[in-house]
Motif scaffolding. Structure first.
Motif, PDB file in Angstrom:
ATOM      1  N   MET A   1      59.878  -5.797  27.273  1.00  0.00           N
ATOM      2  CA  MET A   1      60.802  -6.585  26.470  1.00  0.00           C
ATOM      3  C   MET A   1      61.905  -7.075  27.407  1.00  0.00           C
ATOM      4  N   SER A   2      62.186  -8.336  27.344  1.00  0.00           N
ATOM      5  CA  SER A   2      63.242  -8.880  28.201  1.00  0.00           C
ATOM      6  C   SER A   2      64.590  -8.277  27.803  1.00  0.00           C
ATOM      7  N   ALA A   3      65.560  -8.405  28.687  1.00  0.00           N
ATOM      8  CA  ALA A   3      66.890  -7.868  28.400  1.00  0.00           C
ATOM      9  C   ALA A   3      67.491  -8.515  27.157  1.00  0.00           C
ATOM     10  N   ALA A   4      67.291  -9.823  27.010  1.00  0.00           N
ATOM     11  CA  ALA A   4      67.833 -10.526  25.846  1.00  0.00           C
ATOM     12  C   ALA A   4      67.148 -10.062  24.555  1.00  0.00           C
ATOM     13  N   GLN A   5      65.834  -9.921  24.603  1.00  0.00           N
ATOM     14  CA  GLN A   5      65.104  -9.455  23.430  1.00  0.00           C
ATOM     15  C   GLN A   5      65.523  -8.040  23.068  1.00  0.00           C
ATOM     16  N   PHE A   6      65.675  -7.200  24.091  1.00  0.00           N
ATOM     17  CA  PHE A   6      66.052  -5.814  23.826  1.00  0.00           C
ATOM     18  C   PHE A   6      67.458  -5.742  23.238  1.00  0.00           C
ATOM     19  N   SER A   7      68.355  -6.560  23.739  1.00  0.00           N
ATOM     20  CA  SER A   7      69.716  -6.585  23.212  1.00  0.00           C
ATOM     21  C   SER A   7      69.709  -6.971  21.731  1.00  0.00           C
ATOM     22  N   GLU A   8      68.887  -7.936  21.377  1.00  0.00           N
ATOM     23  CA  GLU A   8      68.757  -8.335  19.978  1.00  0.00           C
ATOM     24  C   GLU A   8      68.161  -7.204  19.143  1.00  0.00           C
ATOM     25  N   PHE A   9      67.162  -6.536  19.691  1.00  0.00           N
ATOM     26  CA  PHE A   9      66.528  -5.400  19.019  1.00  0.00           C
ATOM     27  C   PHE A   9      67.542  -4.282  18.776  1.00  0.00           C
ATOM     28  N   VAL A  10      68.335  -3.961  19.776  1.00  0.00           N
ATOM     29  CA  VAL A  10      69.368  -2.925  19.636  1.00  0.00           C
ATOM     30  C   VAL A  10      70.367  -3.320  18.546  1.00  0.00           C
ATOM     31  N   GLY A  11      70.721  -4.593  18.507  1.00  0.00           N
ATOM     32  CA  GLY A  11      71.620  -5.077  17.464  1.00  0.00           C
ATOM     33  C   GLY A  11      71.050  -4.848  16.078  1.00  0.00           C
ATOM     34  N   GLU A  12      69.758  -5.096  15.924  1.00  0.00           N
ATOM     35  CA  GLU A  12      69.100  -4.859  14.639  1.00  0.00           C
ATOM     36  C   GLU A  12      69.057  -3.373  14.303  1.00  0.00           C
ATOM     37  N   LEU A  13      68.798  -2.548  15.311  1.00  0.00           N
ATOM     38  CA  LEU A  13      68.801  -1.096  15.077  1.00  0.00           C
ATOM     39  C   LEU A  13      70.173  -0.625  14.609  1.00  0.00           C
ATOM     40  N   LYS A  14      71.219  -1.146  15.225  1.00  0.00           N
ATOM     41  CA  LYS A  14      72.584  -0.746  14.879  1.00  0.00           C
ATOM     42  C   LYS A  14      72.965  -1.164  13.459  1.00  0.00           C
ATOM     43  N   LYS A  15      72.333  -2.192  12.940  1.00  0.00           N
ATOM     44  CA  LYS A  15      72.623  -2.651  11.577  1.00  0.00           C
ATOM     45  C   LYS A  15      72.099  -1.685  10.518  1.00  0.00           C
ATOM     46  N   GLN A  16      71.142  -0.858  10.898  1.00  0.00           N
ATOM     47  CA  GLN A  16      70.555   0.093   9.947  1.00  0.00           C
ATOM     48  C   GLN A  16      71.560   1.201   9.667  1.00  0.00           C
ATOM     49  N   SER A  17      71.703   1.562   8.414  1.00  0.00           N
ATOM     50  CA  SER A  17      72.720   2.543   8.016  1.00  0.00           C
ATOM     51  C   SER A  17      72.359   3.982   8.359  1.00  0.00           C
ATOM     52  N   PHE A  18      71.064   4.292   8.349  1.00  0.00           N
ATOM     53  CA  PHE A  18      70.643   5.676   8.532  1.00  0.00           C
ATOM     54  C   PHE A  18      69.594   5.782   9.631  1.00  0.00           C
ATOM     55  N   ASP A  19      69.529   6.955  10.245  1.00  0.00           N
ATOM     56  CA  ASP A  19      68.542   7.193  11.301  1.00  0.00           C
ATOM     57  C   ASP A  19      67.115   6.969  10.817  1.00  0.00           C
ATOM     58  N   LYS A  20      66.840   7.320   9.564  1.00  0.00           N
ATOM     59  CA  LYS A  20      65.485   7.150   9.024  1.00  0.00           C
ATOM     60  C   LYS A  20      65.099   5.666   9.036  1.00  0.00           C
ATOM     61  N   GLU A  21      66.025   4.810   8.637  1.00  0.00           N
ATOM     62  CA  GLU A  21      65.777   3.364   8.644  1.00  0.00           C
ATOM     63  C   GLU A  21      65.639   2.851  10.080  1.00  0.00           C
ATOM     64  N   ARG A  22      66.507   3.336  10.941  1.00  0.00           N
ATOM     65  CA  ARG A  22      66.472   2.964  12.362  1.00  0.00           C
ATOM     66  C   ARG A  22      65.123   3.328  12.976  1.00  0.00           C
ATOM     67  N   LEU A  23      64.670   4.527  12.666  1.00  0.00           N
ATOM     68  CA  LEU A  23      63.406   5.009  13.215  1.00  0.00           C
ATOM     69  C   LEU A  23      62.231   4.194  12.688  1.00  0.00           C
ATOM     70  N   GLY A  24      62.273   3.821  11.431  1.00  0.00           N
ATOM     71  CA  GLY A  24      61.221   2.994  10.855  1.00  0.00           C
ATOM     72  C   GLY A  24      61.120   1.648  11.559  1.00  0.00           C
TER      73      GLY A  24
END
Length: 93
Positions: A1-24
């Motif tokens: 995953m490119s750095a830009a794609q990964f940064s976007e992915f991390v942003g989406e993970l951070k939007k999740q309220s709970f670890d269970k959602e993040r993990l999914g």
């Protein structure tokens, strides 16, 4: 995953309220994407509990492009028991 794609992915993970959602979300993306060991470490750092960190590492491991650097992941855990859990789940032993 490119750095830009990964940064976007991390942003989406951070939007999740709970670890269970993040993990999914992480598991869903991990089935199609490829990661560096450093990206795995960064993603695992978004989880609150070691059990979720182990689950995240386990989900991402099959899609790691630089497995020679995988040893770095173990140092992210405070307890050796968590390191061993991840080691067992990723090595199949």
């Amino acid at each position: 995953m490119s750095a830009a794609q990964f940064s976007e992915f991390v942003g989406e993970l951070k939007k999740q309220s709970f670890d269970k959602e993040r993990l999914g979300l992480l598991k869903e993306v991990s089935s199609e994407a490829w990661f560096t060991t450093d990206q795995v470490i960064q993603a695992m750092g978004l989880f609150s509990f070691s059990s979720e960190k182990v689950a995240a590492g386990t989900a991402m491991y099959p899609h790691v492009v630089d497995r020679a650097n995988w040893y770095k992941v173990y140092s992210t855990f405070t307890f050796s028991s968590d390191q061993e859990k991840l080691r067992k789940q990723t090595s199949g032993k």
